[in-house]
Scaffold this motif. Structure first.
Motif, mmCIF file in Angstrom:
data_model
loop_
_atom_site.group_PDB
_atom_site.id
_atom_site.type_symbol
_atom_site.label_atom_id
_atom_site.label_comp_id
_atom_site.label_asym_id
_atom_site.label_seq_id
_atom_site.Cartn_x
_atom_site.Cartn_y
_atom_site.Cartn_z
ATOM 1 N N ALA A 176 0.834 -1.210 0.000
ATOM 2 C CA ALA A 176 0.000 0.000 0.000
ATOM 3 C C ALA A 176 0.862 1.250 0.000
ATOM 4 O O ALA A 176 0.570 2.221 -0.710
ATOM 5 N N ILE A 177 1.940 1.224 0.780
ATOM 6 C CA ILE A 177 2.853 2.369 0.832
ATOM 7 C C ILE A 177 3.539 2.541 -0.513
ATOM 8 O O ILE A 177 3.664 3.660 -1.021
ATOM 9 N N ASP A 178 3.958 1.436 -1.105
ATOM 10 C CA ASP A 178 4.641 1.489 -2.401
ATOM 11 C C ASP A 178 3.719 2.035 -3.485
ATOM 12 O O ASP A 178 4.132 2.838 -4.314
ATOM 13 N N LYS A 179 2.461 1.613 -3.470
ATOM 14 C CA LYS A 179 1.478 2.108 -4.447
ATOM 15 C C LYS A 179 1.271 3.606 -4.323
ATOM 16 O O LYS A 179 1.160 4.317 -5.312
ATOM 17 N N ALA A 180 1.201 4.071 -3.080
ATOM 18 C CA ALA A 180 0.949 5.490 -2.823
ATOM 19 C C ALA A 180 2.228 6.317 -2.966
ATOM 20 O O ALA A 180 2.164 7.545 -2.963
ATOM 21 N N LYS A 181 3.364 5.655 -3.079
ATOM 22 C CA LYS A 181 4.676 6.296 -3.206
ATOM 23 C C LYS A 181 5.101 7.049 -1.944
ATOM 24 O O LYS A 181 6.112 7.727 -1.944
ATOM 25 N N SER A 182 4.299 6.949 -0.892
ATOM 26 C CA SER A 182 4.684 7.542 0.390
ATOM 27 C C SER A 182 3.831 6.917 1.495
ATOM 28 O O SER A 182 2.787 6.340 1.231
ATOM 29 N N ALA A 183 4.310 7.071 2.709
ATOM 30 C CA ALA A 183 3.592 6.492 3.841
ATOM 31 C C ALA A 183 3.029 7.596 4.719
ATOM 32 O O ALA A 183 3.697 8.582 5.008
ATOM 33 N N SER A 184 1.782 7.412 5.124
ATOM 34 C CA SER A 184 1.180 8.363 6.054
ATOM 35 C C SER A 184 1.769 8.121 7.442
ATOM 36 O O SER A 184 2.380 7.088 7.702
ATOM 37 N N LYS A 185 1.549 9.053 8.331
ATOM 38 C CA LYS A 185 2.030 8.916 9.699
ATOM 39 C C LYS A 185 1.423 7.663 10.333
ATOM 40 O O LYS A 185 2.114 6.895 11.017
ATOM 41 N N GLU A 186 0.140 7.442 10.080
ATOM 42 C CA GLU A 186 -0.552 6.275 10.633
ATOM 43 C C GLU A 186 0.052 4.972 10.104
ATOM 44 O O GLU A 186 0.245 4.017 10.848
ATOM 45 N N GLN A 187 0.357 4.929 8.804
ATOM 46 C CA GLN A 187 0.948 3.725 8.222
ATOM 47 C C GLN A 187 2.320 3.447 8.829
ATOM 48 O O GLN A 187 2.665 2.304 9.106
ATOM 49 N N LYS A 188 3.104 4.509 9.025
ATOM 50 C CA LYS A 188 4.428 4.344 9.630
ATOM 51 C C LYS A 188 4.309 3.798 11.048
ATOM 52 O O LYS A 188 5.067 2.913 11.444
ATOM 53 N N GLU A 189 3.349 4.312 11.799
ATOM 54 C CA GLU A 189 3.134 3.837 13.171
ATOM 55 C C GLU A 189 2.666 2.385 13.179
ATOM 56 O O GLU A 189 3.144 1.586 13.988
ATOM 57 N N ASP A 190 1.744 2.044 12.276
ATOM 58 C CA ASP A 190 1.259 0.664 12.178
ATOM 59 C C ASP A 190 2.393 -0.291 11.829
ATOM 60 O O ASP A 190 2.514 -1.377 12.411
#
Length: 85
Positions: free
Chosen positions: A29-43
């Motif tokens: 999901a992060i790769d598709k979006a080309k960046s990670a949200s703060k929530e994704q990084k925490e998860d």
């Protein structure tokens, strides 16, 4: 089967593989979006920490470093977490 064996099997056969699948899916999901949200990084960090803790528990089981009551508590906690999914 002892509670220690049950705990080890639960970790090796269910919990760790589930965590690894979830980590892989989050990476995709992060790769598709080309960046990670703060929530994704925490998860992602939380899942990695859980996986590391699971491996540590397996090592402690192998060295007989856990008391029976600790094993029972961990087993109950993980079973409860598993049924909540």
């Amino acid at each position: 089967m002892t509670n220690a064996e049950k705990l080890k099997n639960l970790l090796e056969l269910e919990i760790i593989p589930d965590l690894e699948v979830a980590i892989d899916e989050l990476f995709e999901a992060i790769d598709k979006a080309k960046s990670a949200s703060k929530e994704q990084k925490e998860d992602l960090e939380e899942m990695r920490e859980m996986r590391t803790e699971c491996f540590a528990i397996i090592e402690e089981l192998g060295r007989n470093e856990l008391e029976e009551d600790e094993i029972e508590e961990l087993l109950a906690e993980l079973m409860e977490m598993k049924t909540e999914e």
